[in-house]
Design a protein around this motif. Sequence first.
Motif, PDB file in Angstrom:
ATOM      1  N   GLN A 104      96.744  40.425  44.789  1.00  0.00           N
ATOM      2  CA  GLN A 104      97.431  39.749  43.681  1.00  0.00           C
ATOM      3  C   GLN A 104      96.555  38.896  42.659  1.00  0.00           C
ATOM      4  N   VAL A 105      95.466  38.206  43.276  1.00  0.00           N
ATOM      5  CA  VAL A 105      94.521  37.652  42.318  1.00  0.00           C
ATOM      6  C   VAL A 105      93.928  38.503  41.213  1.00  0.00           C
TER       7      VAL A 105
ATOM      8  N   ARG B 100      85.385  35.301  26.730  1.00  0.00           N
ATOM      9  CA  ARG B 100      84.175  34.556  26.497  1.00  0.00           C
ATOM     10  C   ARG B 100      83.428  34.488  27.589  1.00  0.00           C
ATOM     11  N   ALA B 101      83.768  35.277  28.740  1.00  0.00           N
ATOM     12  CA  ALA B 101      82.878  35.375  29.999  1.00  0.00           C
ATOM     13  C   ALA B 101      83.591  36.249  30.917  1.00  0.00           C
ATOM     14  N   GLU B 102      82.713  36.739  31.833  1.00  0.00           N
ATOM     15  CA  GLU B 102      83.588  37.709  32.753  1.00  0.00           C
ATOM     16  C   GLU B 102      83.081  37.206  34.239  1.00  0.00           C
ATOM     17  N   ALA B 103      83.663  37.401  35.397  1.00  0.00           N
ATOM     18  CA  ALA B 103      83.210  37.097  36.412  1.00  0.00           C
ATOM     19  C   ALA B 103      83.610  38.343  37.349  1.00  0.00           C
ATOM     20  N   VAL B 104      82.312  38.882  38.144  1.00  0.00           N
ATOM     21  CA  VAL B 104      82.320  40.167  38.802  1.00  0.00           C
ATOM     22  C   VAL B 104      82.411  39.902  40.272  1.00  0.00           C
ATOM     23  N   PHE B 105      83.224  40.198  41.135  1.00  0.00           N
ATOM     24  CA  PHE B 105      83.254  39.986  42.385  1.00  0.00           C
ATOM     25  C   PHE B 105      82.826  41.396  43.254  1.00  0.00           C
ATOM     26  N   ARG B 106      81.908  41.415  44.146  1.00  0.00           N
ATOM     27  CA  ARG B 106      81.418  42.412  44.865  1.00  0.00           C
ATOM     28  C   ARG B 106      81.419  41.829  46.481  1.00  0.00           C
ATOM     29  N   GLY B 107      81.530  42.952  47.454  1.00  0.00           N
ATOM     30  CA  GLY B 107      81.676  42.532  48.963  1.00  0.00           C
ATOM     31  C   GLY B 107      83.036  42.842  49.333  1.00  0.00           C
ATOM     32  N   LYS B 108      83.236  42.476  50.602  1.00  0.00           N
ATOM     33  CA  LYS B 108      84.378  42.903  51.235  1.00  0.00           C
ATOM     34  C   LYS B 108      85.381  41.749  51.167  1.00  0.00           C
ATOM     35  N   LEU B 109      86.860  42.106  50.753  1.00  0.00           N
ATOM     36  CA  LEU B 109      87.833  41.271  50.656  1.00  0.00           C
ATOM     37  C   LEU B 109      88.432  40.487  51.891  1.00  0.00           C
ATOM     38  N   SER B 110      87.665  40.866  52.903  1.00  0.00           N
ATOM     39  CA  SER B 110      88.103  40.047  54.302  1.00  0.00           C
ATOM     40  C   SER B 110      87.044  40.679  55.201  1.00  0.00           C
ATOM     41  N   ALA B 111      86.952  40.049  56.482  1.00  0.00           N
ATOM     42  CA  ALA B 111      85.701  40.327  57.314  1.00  0.00           C
ATOM     43  C   ALA B 111      85.996  41.709  57.883  1.00  0.00           C
ATOM     44  N   SER B 112      87.318  42.454  57.701  1.00  0.00           N
ATOM     45  CA  SER B 112      87.354  43.641  58.471  1.00  0.00           C
ATOM     46  C   SER B 112      87.211  44.873  57.261  1.00  0.00           C
ATOM     47  N   GLY B 113      87.412  44.017  55.855  1.00  0.00           N
ATOM     48  CA  GLY B 113      87.448  45.113  54.829  1.00  0.00           C
ATOM     49  C   GLY B 113      88.921  45.375  54.093  1.00  0.00           C
ATOM     50  N   ALA B 114      89.812  44.837  55.000  1.00  0.00           N
ATOM     51  CA  ALA B 114      91.333  45.172  54.677  1.00  0.00           C
ATOM     52  C   ALA B 114      91.549  43.916  53.705  1.00  0.00           C
ATOM     53  N   ALA B 115      92.260  44.302  52.528  1.00  0.00           N
ATOM     54  CA  ALA B 115      92.612  43.382  51.505  1.00  0.00           C
ATOM     55  C   ALA B 115      94.056  42.739  51.902  1.00  0.00           C
TER      56      ALA B 115
ATOM     57  N   LEU C 198      88.335  38.555  35.089  1.00  0.00           N
ATOM     58  CA  LEU C 198      87.771  38.548  36.422  1.00  0.00           C
ATOM     59  C   LEU C 198      88.174  40.297  37.128  1.00  0.00           C
ATOM     60  N   ARG C 199      87.345  40.566  37.782  1.00  0.00           N
ATOM     61  CA  ARG C 199      87.242  41.661  38.395  1.00  0.00           C
ATOM     62  C   ARG C 199      86.526  42.075  39.655  1.00  0.00           C
ATOM     63  N   TYR C 200      87.101  42.859  40.423  1.00  0.00           N
ATOM     64  CA  TYR C 200      86.443  43.322  41.664  1.00  0.00           C
ATOM     65  C   TYR C 200      85.884  44.698  41.643  1.00  0.00           C
ATOM     66  N   ASP C 201      84.723  45.013  42.040  1.00  0.00           N
ATOM     67  CA  ASP C 201      83.959  45.989  41.807  1.00  0.00           C
ATOM     68  C   ASP C 201      83.556  46.797  43.156  1.00  0.00           C
ATOM     69  N   GLY C 202      84.244  46.381  44.091  1.00  0.00           N
ATOM     70  CA  GLY C 202      84.107  46.748  45.635  1.00  0.00           C
ATOM     71  C   GLY C 202      82.807  46.396  46.295  1.00  0.00           C
ATOM     72  N   PRO C 203      82.727  46.959  47.533  1.00  0.00           N
ATOM     73  CA  PRO C 203      81.631  46.625  48.314  1.00  0.00           C
ATOM     74  C   PRO C 203      80.204  47.121  47.929  1.00  0.00           C
TER      75      PRO C 203
ATOM     76  N   PHE D  58      79.218  36.099  35.147  1.00  0.00           N
ATOM     77  CA  PHE D  58      79.224  35.444  36.428  1.00  0.00           C
ATOM     78  C   PHE D  58      79.358  36.334  37.746  1.00  0.00           C
ATOM     79  N   GLY D  59      78.472  36.328  38.879  1.00  0.00           N
ATOM     80  CA  GLY D  59      78.712  37.101  39.797  1.00  0.00           C
ATOM     81  C   GLY D  59      78.986  36.451  41.099  1.00  0.00           C
ATOM     82  N   TYR D  60      79.600  37.017  41.901  1.00  0.00           N
ATOM     83  CA  TYR D  60      79.939  36.612  43.422  1.00  0.00           C
ATOM     84  C   TYR D  60      79.762  37.790  44.302  1.00  0.00           C
ATOM     85  N   LEU D  61      78.855  37.379  45.332  1.00  0.00           N
ATOM     86  CA  LEU D  61      78.641  38.660  46.288  1.00  0.00           C
ATOM     87  C   LEU D  61      78.871  38.080  47.786  1.00  0.00           C
ATOM     88  N   GLY D  62      79.754  38.753  48.461  1.00  0.00           N
ATOM     89  CA  GLY D  62      80.037  38.230  50.015  1.00  0.00           C
ATOM     90  C   GLY D  62      81.440  38.686  50.437  1.00  0.00           C
ATOM     91  N   THR D  63      81.833  38.368  51.371  1.00  0.00           N
ATOM     92  CA  THR D  63      83.013  38.520  52.169  1.00  0.00           C
ATOM     93  C   THR D  63      84.082  37.497  51.786  1.00  0.00           C
TER      94      THR D  63
END
Length: 448
Positions: free
Chosen positions: A297-298, A276-291, A307-312, A246-251
């Motif tokens: 923590q999530v 059984r599944a994976e969720a990959v998040f791409r994009g910025k972690l906030s409007a400014s890019g600062a996490a 669940l993993r975050y692979d960056g912008p 499962f993919g998420y793309l956005g801010t």
Amino acid sequence: MTKPHLLYVAYAFPPSTASSVYRCTAVANAFAQDGWDVTVLTVDPEVWSEISGVDEKLAESVNPGIQVVTVDDGGAEEAAKGDLRRYPRFRIEAPYLWKEVLRRRSRRAFPEDFHGAWLEPATKAARSIHAVKPVNLVMASAMPYVSFGVARALDGVPYVMDYRDAWAFNTISGEEDFRPGSSLGQREAEYLQDAVQVWFVNNQIRDEYARRYPESAHLMRVVANGFDPQPGHARPVARATERPSFGYLGTLQYVNMPLQEFVDGWGAAFGPGSGRAEAVFRGKLSASGAASAEVLQVFGTESDNGLRYDGPISKRDVAGFYRSMDALILLLSSGRYVTGGKTAEYLATGLPIVSVHDMENAATDLLRDYPLWFPAKELTPDGIANALRDCAAALKDPDEKRWAAAWDYGQQFLRTKMLEPVIDELRGIAGYGSGRSLPASSEERTQA
């Protein structure tokens, strides 16, 4: 034969990655494709390198015939800049007082905190552009709303107001920022009455503005966000899988998005350490890019849960990301005025979409007839888990006809299809074409 000259006022433009820069890029490109001479007036890109980041690949998508004129921000982004070496002593010793002085000073030129400072340099640049090559039409994209002030700088030149959001109220909370009868409301009413078109991204915002300013309702158009095909955009293959990605793309806007609710639902659907599944998040972690600490923590605590975050990611690489996913996760802020800039792009992929947002959102209007829509009917762990499980079950044994229908449904949101009729009308207003008139709303089209 001479071409109509459009001055497009867009505070953020490529290589900026600021909010709604994709809409601004697409609109400018659409005018250029229609045969207009297009000049974009925007902020010096050096500003964005210090604030929200830049995407040089995105700049490559701008029509080469477009002239981009950049000007200084006038100090509008000083409060957002974080280079301590450039801080004046006043800011270091009294940061809150410094910020308040900056805010008040910016509002002398235009009634908008901080961004009002852009009015003077942008107005000067607009007049210089007009002096060198007369402008036939101005289009201003907001926010910031100071862009509307710049649009009125050229006496006698018609202008269009593109509301990507709402000036008068908060589109997430619905809270009113000012009344129509207030000084700011009267200013907005004047701007609306003097415009030749007023654009909104959905019927909900347009209808609220028509209620607030009925005398200008006939000028209001819904020009929804659409998708802009990127390299590699193609119909997906309906492939069976036991372990979906499962993919998420956005801010990510942690405060307004149901991110924690999604994490809880994910755990309920697939279980910790199940694989059984994976969720990959791409994009910025906030409007400014600062996490924020909450977001970090999530992704720190849920890495063992798939669940993993692979960056912008560059806008020009998004099609490749979508092709690598089996399904998409649509996380949106709550609020009935919210459509979400990614909704149309998600639909255009033809992939299954799991909606994790308030069903009262404006986005639901676009999604409800999509053949591969799996909405979380309640923003609870069970409600979200059920949507994820339903999607996973569909991926185990995909129906090719259903996948084909989803692809066909999504292609109707091509942004150029939405822009062609309103640009045609504006060509007529500028005196260079047929300019067939359009109804102001979907309701009027139904009545016609």
